[in-house]
Design a protein around this motif. Structure first.
Motif, PDB file in Angstrom:
ATOM      1  N   PRO A 148       5.956   8.178 -10.543  1.00 33.35           N
ATOM      2  CA  PRO A 148       5.815   7.148 -11.229  1.00 33.35           C
ATOM      3  C   PRO A 148       7.088   6.838 -11.936  1.00 33.35           C
ATOM      4  CG  PRO A 148       4.621   8.801 -12.091  1.00 33.35           C
ATOM      5  CD  PRO A 148       5.220   9.331 -10.819  1.00 33.35           C
ATOM      6  N   ASP A 149       7.974   7.692 -11.992  1.00 32.71           N
ATOM      7  CA  ASP A 149       9.299   7.718 -12.631  1.00 32.71           C
ATOM      8  C   ASP A 149      10.494   6.944 -12.063  1.00 32.71           C
ATOM      9  OD1 ASP A 149       9.356  10.027 -10.751  1.00 32.71           O
ATOM     10  OD2 ASP A 149      11.129  10.468 -11.500  1.00 32.71           O
ATOM     11  N   ILE A 150      10.462   6.473 -10.756  1.00 31.32           N
ATOM     12  CA  ILE A 150      11.379   5.928  -9.909  1.00 31.32           C
ATOM     13  C   ILE A 150      11.294   4.330 -10.018  1.00 31.32           C
ATOM     14  CG2 ILE A 150      12.368   5.709  -7.659  1.00 31.32           C
ATOM     15  CD1 ILE A 150      11.467   8.493  -6.735  1.00 31.32           C
ATOM     16  N   ALA A 151      12.053   3.848 -10.871  1.00 30.64           N
ATOM     17  CA  ALA A 151      12.092   2.360 -11.041  1.00 30.64           C
ATOM     18  C   ALA A 151      12.126   1.537 -10.030  1.00 30.64           C
ATOM     19  CB  ALA A 151      13.032   2.046 -12.236  1.00 30.64           C
ATOM     20  N   TRP A 152      13.051   1.860  -8.836  1.00 27.43           N
ATOM     21  CA  TRP A 152      13.415   1.094  -7.943  1.00 27.43           C
ATOM     22  C   TRP A 152      11.947   0.866  -6.878  1.00 27.43           C
ATOM     23  CZ3 TRP A 152      13.219   4.313  -3.464  1.00 27.43           C
ATOM     24  CH2 TRP A 152      13.562   5.375  -3.893  1.00 27.43           C
ATOM     25  N   VAL A 153      11.279   1.867  -6.965  1.00 23.67           N
ATOM     26  CA  VAL A 153       9.902   1.689  -6.127  1.00 23.67           C
ATOM     27  C   VAL A 153       9.255   0.500  -6.609  1.00 23.67           C
ATOM     28  CG1 VAL A 153       8.125   2.817  -5.192  1.00 23.67           C
ATOM     29  CG2 VAL A 153      10.190   4.010  -5.283  1.00 23.67           C
ATOM     30  N   ARG A 154       9.304   0.622  -7.980  1.00 20.64           N
ATOM     31  CA  ARG A 154       8.436  -0.600  -8.689  1.00 20.64           C
ATOM     32  C   ARG A 154       9.166  -1.806  -8.439  1.00 20.64           C
ATOM     33  NH1 ARG A 154       3.786   0.298 -11.503  1.00 20.64           N
ATOM     34  NH2 ARG A 154       3.599   2.554 -12.371  1.00 20.64           N
ATOM     35  N   MET A 155      10.410  -2.053  -8.486  1.00 19.20           N
ATOM     36  CA  MET A 155      11.152  -3.014  -8.061  1.00 19.20           C
ATOM     37  C   MET A 155      10.752  -3.695  -6.697  1.00 19.20           C
ATOM     38  SD  MET A 155      15.074  -4.174  -7.302  1.00 19.20           S
ATOM     39  CE  MET A 155      14.834  -3.007  -6.018  1.00 19.20           C
ATOM     40  N   GLN A 156      10.739  -2.629  -5.745  1.00 19.96           N
ATOM     41  CA  GLN A 156      10.389  -3.243  -4.563  1.00 19.96           C
ATOM     42  C   GLN A 156       8.995  -3.628  -4.355  1.00 19.96           C
ATOM     43  OE1 GLN A 156      11.551   0.798  -2.867  1.00 19.96           O
ATOM     44  NE2 GLN A 156      13.206   0.005  -2.043  1.00 19.96           N
ATOM     45  N   ARG A 157       8.091  -2.947  -5.160  1.00 16.63           N
ATOM     46  CA  ARG A 157       6.757  -3.386  -5.072  1.00 16.63           C
ATOM     47  C   ARG A 157       6.561  -4.931  -5.675  1.00 16.63           C
ATOM     48  NH1 ARG A 157       1.524  -0.146  -7.352  1.00 16.63           N
ATOM     49  NH2 ARG A 157       2.184  -0.867  -9.204  1.00 16.63           N
ATOM     50  N   GLY A 158       7.524  -5.148  -6.509  1.00 20.17           N
ATOM     51  CA  GLY A 158       7.535  -6.565  -7.364  1.00 20.17           C
ATOM     52  C   GLY A 158       8.066  -7.396  -6.178  1.00 20.17           C
ATOM     53  N   LEU A 159       9.019  -7.020  -5.165  1.00 21.90           N
ATOM     54  CA  LEU A 159       9.416  -7.942  -4.162  1.00 21.90           C
ATOM     55  C   LEU A 159       8.178  -8.250  -3.436  1.00 21.90           C
ATOM     56  CD1 LEU A 159      12.734  -6.294  -3.382  1.00 21.90           C
ATOM     57  CD2 LEU A 159      12.506  -8.551  -4.580  1.00 21.90           C
ATOM     58  N   CYS A 160       7.498  -7.161  -3.172  1.00 19.06           N
ATOM     59  CA  CYS A 160       6.324  -7.629  -2.001  1.00 19.06           C
ATOM     60  C   CYS A 160       5.377  -8.608  -2.870  1.00 19.06           C
ATOM     61  CB  CYS A 160       5.314  -6.090  -1.953  1.00 19.06           C
ATOM     62  SG  CYS A 160       6.197  -5.097  -0.712  1.00 19.06           S
ATOM     63  N   HIS A 161       5.103  -8.307  -4.106  1.00 17.92           N
ATOM     64  CA  HIS A 161       4.253  -9.173  -4.746  1.00 17.92           C
ATOM     65  C   HIS A 161       4.927 -10.921  -4.587  1.00 17.92           C
ATOM     66  CE1 HIS A 161       1.036  -6.852  -6.175  1.00 17.92           C
ATOM     67  NE2 HIS A 161       1.946  -6.000  -6.694  1.00 17.92           N
ATOM     68  N   ALA A 168       0.702  -1.180   0.022  1.00 20.45           N
ATOM     69  CA  ALA A 168       0.056   0.004   0.048  1.00 20.45           C
ATOM     70  C   ALA A 168       0.876   1.494   0.000  1.00 20.45           C
ATOM     71  CB  ALA A 168      -1.132  -0.015   1.353  1.00 20.45           C
ATOM     72  N   TYR A 169       1.723   1.187   0.791  1.00 23.83           N
ATOM     73  CA  TYR A 169       2.795   2.538   0.967  1.00 23.83           C
ATOM     74  C   TYR A 169       3.621   2.664  -0.278  1.00 23.83           C
ATOM     75  CZ  TYR A 169       1.632   3.627   5.627  1.00 23.83           C
ATOM     76  OH  TYR A 169       1.082   3.919   6.965  1.00 23.83           O
ATOM     77  N   LEU A 170       4.133   1.590  -1.016  1.00 20.42           N
ATOM     78  CA  LEU A 170       4.860   1.589  -2.283  1.00 20.42           C
ATOM     79  C   LEU A 170       3.834   1.998  -3.418  1.00 20.42           C
ATOM     80  CD1 LEU A 170       7.035  -1.718  -1.830  1.00 20.42           C
ATOM     81  CD2 LEU A 170       7.524   0.804  -1.876  1.00 20.42           C
ATOM     82  N   THR A 171       2.636   1.562  -3.241  1.00 17.38           N
ATOM     83  CA  THR A 171       1.622   2.105  -4.344  1.00 17.38           C
ATOM     84  C   THR A 171       1.458   3.610  -4.339  1.00 17.38           C
ATOM     85  OG1 THR A 171       0.548  -0.155  -4.292  1.00 17.38           O
ATOM     86  CG2 THR A 171      -0.736   2.031  -5.047  1.00 17.38           C
ATOM     87  N   ASN A 172       1.181   4.137  -3.140  1.00 19.62           N
ATOM     88  CA  ASN A 172       1.393   5.685  -2.666  1.00 19.62           C
ATOM     89  C   ASN A 172       2.552   6.332  -3.265  1.00 19.62           C
ATOM     90  OD1 ASN A 172      -1.283   5.130  -1.587  1.00 19.62           O
ATOM     91  ND2 ASN A 172      -0.364   5.320   0.465  1.00 19.62           N
ATOM     92  N   CYS A 173       3.647   5.696  -2.961  1.00 19.75           N
ATOM     93  CA  CYS A 173       4.739   6.336  -3.657  1.00 19.75           C
ATOM     94  C   CYS A 173       4.850   6.413  -4.968  1.00 19.75           C
ATOM     95  CB  CYS A 173       6.122   5.407  -3.057  1.00 19.75           C
ATOM     96  SG  CYS A 173       6.545   5.546  -1.382  1.00 19.75           S
ATOM     97  N   ILE A 174       4.514   5.325  -5.765  1.00 22.69           N
ATOM     98  CA  ILE A 174       4.363   5.280  -7.132  1.00 22.69           C
ATOM     99  C   ILE A 174       3.495   6.110  -7.674  1.00 22.69           C
ATOM    100  CG2 ILE A 174       3.765   3.699  -9.217  1.00 22.69           C
ATOM    101  CD1 ILE A 174       4.971   1.353  -7.856  1.00 22.69           C
ATOM    102  N   SER A 175       2.116   6.450  -7.214  1.00 25.52           N
ATOM    103  CA  SER A 175       1.255   7.315  -7.489  1.00 25.52           C
ATOM    104  C   SER A 175       1.955   8.829  -7.619  1.00 25.52           C
ATOM    105  CB  SER A 175       0.017   7.349  -6.783  1.00 25.52           C
ATOM    106  OG  SER A 175       0.249   8.022  -5.391  1.00 25.52           O
ATOM    107  N   GLN A 176       2.754   9.241  -6.452  1.00 25.43           N
ATOM    108  CA  GLN A 176       3.603  10.470  -6.405  1.00 25.43           C
ATOM    109  C   GLN A 176       4.648  10.718  -7.315  1.00 25.43           C
ATOM    110  OE1 GLN A 176       4.529  11.639  -2.560  1.00 25.43           O
ATOM    111  NE2 GLN A 176       2.634  10.377  -1.706  1.00 25.43           N
TER     112      GLN A 176
END
Length: 134
Positions: free
Chosen positions: A95-108, A85-93
């Motif tokens: 969206p250009d930061i790739a490593w946040v998506r990578m971290q969200r991938g780790l959660c999944h 949930a927090y990483l999703t909020n970060c991505i909404s703010q």
């Protein structure tokens, strides 16, 4: 920050003394709670760090870095849905930061949602083709 520097050169007693001194100063502001949380996070006091980051977020709702640190704490504690949930909020703010998506991938991945994990890793690689290069 000073405590983290002492720990990095293996002076844990000094790092602990600084952490204790910070706690005695009665934090009040966003910066106080954020810095105290970060000091505790780098010293692996994850649950205590989590509490301070939550207090920081109350002082400055929606702050990207506070939410990111909350996500890291939740991820370390195995609270994958909260981290997501927090990483999703970060991505909404940001969206250009790739490593946040990578971290969200780790959660999944930790939640055994392999299809979503792969989608996140692919999206992260699109944003930064060098992210996974060794």
């Amino acid at each position: 920050m000073e405590a983290g520097l002492y720990e990095s050169i293996d002076l844990n007693d000094q790092a602990n003394a600084i952490g204790d001194r910070l706690k005695e100063q009665s934090p009040e502001t966003f910066q106080d709670f954020f810095l105290l949380g970060n000091n505790e996070r780098v010293r692996f006091f994850t649950e205590s760090a989590l509490g301070n980051f939550e207090l920081a977020l109350r002082k400055k709702p929606g702050d990207f870095w506070t939410q990111h640190h909350l996500a890291l704490c939740h991820l370390k504690l195995g609270h994958h849905r909260a981290a997501l949930a927090y990483l999703t909020n970060c991505i909404s703010q940001r969206p250009d930061i790739a490593w946040v998506r990578m971290q969200r991938g780790l959660c999944h991945l930790e939640m055994r949602d392999y299809k979503s994990a792969l989608a996140e890793f692919n999206e992260a690689e699109k944003k930064d083709p060098n992210l996974f290069h060794v």
